[in-house]
Design a protein around this motif. Sequence first.
Motif: not given
Length: 454
Positions: A297-313
């Motif tokens: 969902a790279a087109d529908d998230m805030k950058p702080w959410t991308a940070f969370l995705y990377g950390a959990i992955a």
Amino acid sequence: MSSLLRHNDAPAANVAVASIPTPQPQDYDWVLVSGFIVILTQVGFAFIGAGSVRYKNSQSVVIKVFLGLFLTVLIWWLFGYGFSFGDDFQTKFMGGTKLAGAKWEATAYGNDYTNFVFRASGAAVGTAILAGAAAERMTFLGWSIFTILYSGFIYAGLTHWTLAAGWLSALGFKDFSGAGVVFYAAGVAGLILTILLKPRKARFDNGATLDFNRHSPLYIGFGSLLVLAGWLFYNGGVVSQGAKSQYIQGLVAVNTLIAGATGGFFSFVIRHFQYGTSNLAALSRGVICGLVAVSAAADDMKPWTAFLYGAIAALIYSFLAKVMPAAHIDDPAEVVSVYLGSGFVGILLSALFDTKAGAFYGFGTKLLGHQLLGLLIIFAWVTFFTLIILLAFKGFGILRIDAETENVGIDKALCLGEAIVFANQVDEMPLVQQTELGNLRSSQLGSGLRSGFK
């Protein structure tokens, strides 16, 4: 809802215009260039695969990556593109037109030629990933047939269901650029593949003295950096409006970079706490984990959410990387840990953080049900056909290399020599047989020692 959980709101007039379902001209120059760059990620995957195995098999992995690329392009031209993006006659299951380039069109609203380049390059990413799961054990014949069937049918079907607006996306499943249908699916196929191939000889034997460590973490690092660069174009190319959609283009690029950087950093830190060492392979694989997850969902998230995705992955990857060997599942390139785990995380998190349908944005848990169902369907589809294909290979004796080839190394046995042949290596061969090195068992020579060297 706080501004932290919202994209910048567009003016009301723009919203009204956007709600009109009129075709939008596509920036096919941008898509075509993106396809070119995605092809170059094959070099990165080749580096990653070659660095993840023992030296004696490094060349064979590169052959599998490039062979997979060329066979995928050919089968997609003949069948895969038509199955994925051809007319499905309102079944929403599988396309049946545009086979072998028939009736391809190029207009301002649809360009089959450009779309083929971009989508075929994406399909080849899946086979490049699977080359790592097949490393050091699978025959070239088995790999070639499996590549054709996987990319031309198994993956093509998934593509039509989702990326081409088939029945699964119509049901409500969301996957921006393939976290589920490309990477999670490749992870599932990799799991089946590595289980049926069984571990490398003596990999988990008690008291075994063979060295199964990856021979070049440097290759893994270099390859991951190339894949990171190409991934920006892979995710960006999905936004086919290109320059006509600067906001989405920039958002996708920022989220992709942040998730990749976060995944690499957290994997590096976690591995340090696990073993007290600095690990280039963990750092590199963590980058890929973040990229896989954010692709949901790279087109529908805030950058702080991308940070969370990377950390959990990164957290899931670190857990699976420790569990897989403990379960005696031999996965030299950690395909399952990186792609299956991170793809699952990305699809699942999008049910919570998708700004247009996620639970944390007040849309309830409907998307969560759709995402879980989609993951289950992908798992079942890939597992069923992968099992049938590989069990047939096993029955015909073309699945796994023979014991002698495994001991000597695929490069030396089947590829006219190892990846690098030094000037005096051949001249020293007769001398080696007269030394203590010549008396070592072939299995010991296969552990990393190369003929001609002490």
